[in-house]
Write a protein that holds these residues in place. Sequence first.
Motif, PDB file in Angstrom:
ATOM      1  N   ALA A 118       0.856  -1.192   0.000  1.00 33.79           N
ATOM      2  CA  ALA A 118       0.000   0.000   0.000  1.00 33.79           C
ATOM      3  C   ALA A 118       0.885   1.233   0.000  1.00 33.79           C
ATOM      4  O   ALA A 118       1.955   1.259   0.610  1.00 33.79           O
ATOM      5  N   GLU A 119       0.401   2.257  -0.674  1.00 32.68           N
ATOM      6  CA  GLU A 119       1.119   3.518  -0.780  1.00 32.68           C
ATOM      7  C   GLU A 119       0.322   4.587  -0.041  1.00 32.68           C
ATOM      8  O   GLU A 119      -0.886   4.706  -0.215  1.00 32.68           O
ATOM      9  N   ALA A 149      -6.973 -11.248   0.687  1.00 33.00           N
ATOM     10  CA  ALA A 149      -7.856 -10.277   1.346  1.00 33.00           C
ATOM     11  C   ALA A 149      -7.259  -9.826   2.684  1.00 33.00           C
ATOM     12  O   ALA A 149      -7.268  -8.629   3.000  1.00 33.00           O
ATOM     13  N   ASP A 150      -6.741 -10.765   3.476  1.00 32.32           N
ATOM     14  CA  ASP A 150      -6.146 -10.399   4.766  1.00 32.32           C
ATOM     15  C   ASP A 150      -4.856  -9.607   4.572  1.00 32.32           C
ATOM     16  O   ASP A 150      -4.556  -8.702   5.353  1.00 32.32           O
ATOM     17  N   ALA A 151      -4.088  -9.931   3.542  1.00 34.19           N
ATOM     18  CA  ALA A 151      -2.861  -9.175   3.264  1.00 34.19           C
ATOM     19  C   ALA A 151      -3.201  -7.731   2.885  1.00 34.19           C
ATOM     20  O   ALA A 151      -2.537  -6.793   3.332  1.00 34.19           O
ATOM     21  N   GLN A 152      -4.244  -7.541   2.085  1.00 32.15           N
ATOM     22  CA  GLN A 152      -4.671  -6.189   1.704  1.00 32.15           C
ATOM     23  C   GLN A 152      -5.097  -5.392   2.927  1.00 32.15           C
ATOM     24  O   GLN A 152      -4.702  -4.235   3.097  1.00 32.15           O
ATOM     25  N   ARG A 153      -5.909  -6.010   3.784  1.00 24.25           N
ATOM     26  CA  ARG A 153      -6.365  -5.315   4.990  1.00 24.25           C
ATOM     27  C   ARG A 153      -5.186  -4.931   5.878  1.00 24.25           C
ATOM     28  O   ARG A 153      -5.145  -3.831   6.429  1.00 24.25           O
ATOM     29  N   ALA A 154      -4.203  -5.824   6.014  1.00 24.51           N
ATOM     30  CA  ALA A 154      -3.045  -5.537   6.861  1.00 24.51           C
ATOM     31  C   ALA A 154      -2.231  -4.371   6.300  1.00 24.51           C
ATOM     32  O   ALA A 154      -1.798  -3.489   7.043  1.00 24.51           O
ATOM     33  N   LEU A 171      -3.869   0.629  -2.615  1.00 21.68           N
ATOM     34  CA  LEU A 171      -3.116  -0.594  -2.902  1.00 21.68           C
ATOM     35  C   LEU A 171      -2.357  -0.449  -4.207  1.00 21.68           C
ATOM     36  O   LEU A 171      -2.897   0.021  -5.204  1.00 21.68           O
ATOM     37  N   LEU A 172      -1.115  -0.884  -4.188  1.00 20.75           N
ATOM     38  CA  LEU A 172      -0.304  -0.873  -5.407  1.00 20.75           C
ATOM     39  C   LEU A 172      -0.179  -2.269  -6.003  1.00 20.75           C
ATOM     40  O   LEU A 172      -0.157  -2.433  -7.219  1.00 20.75           O
ATOM     41  N   GLN A 173      -0.053  -3.274  -5.137  1.00 26.20           N
ATOM     42  CA  GLN A 173       0.207  -4.618  -5.641  1.00 26.20           C
ATOM     43  C   GLN A 173      -0.216  -5.644  -4.599  1.00 26.20           C
ATOM     44  O   GLN A 173      -0.058  -5.425  -3.405  1.00 26.20           O
TER      45      GLN A 173
END
Length: 179
Positions: A118-119, A149-154, A171-173
């Motif tokens: 995330a940026e 999904a959990d990685a994005q939330r973190a 999110l970038l990647q």
Amino acid sequence: MKLSRVLAGGILLAALLVPMGNPPADACGVGCLETLRPGGAWGSAPLPSHSRPLPDAAPPPVRYGAFSLARPPSFRFGVAVGHRDPRAAREAAEAGCRSVPRGCTQIVEFTEACVAVAEGVRRVALIMTSDPRTYEVRAIEIGTASNPADAQRAALRECASLERGALHCRLLQVSCGPR
């Protein structure tokens, strides 16, 4: 009359405690066979010697990942997931941001299956658009987890916690390796 009820209850209880016919399928447990003991009672016996126990399932191989970030003022980064060797993961992540003049810094290694980047940006113009002149990148944060999904939330949670929530996080990647 009362005595006949007590006797009937005792006979019923005895019938429940002493099995007749075939025992229940789970009466023996794991690793034994049902056998008939002398006198007609069912019991347990160990597996015959020619039987082999089932092999334990091998644990899945550990997969490694790494994240590298270019030295400021650049916010170029490299991500690697799903490598069998931690060194290979580090090298692959560093290759992702090696093109910058100042080089890369190893930030984190992980063994989770997924990573999200995330940026955190701050507006520098009246209106923030996709044009890099309208915003300033202030942070790059990652999140790792066993699923995307959990990685994005973190990653978004880590980004939002910076600068007292004054950053716009996006999110970038998101990358996942084999499980």
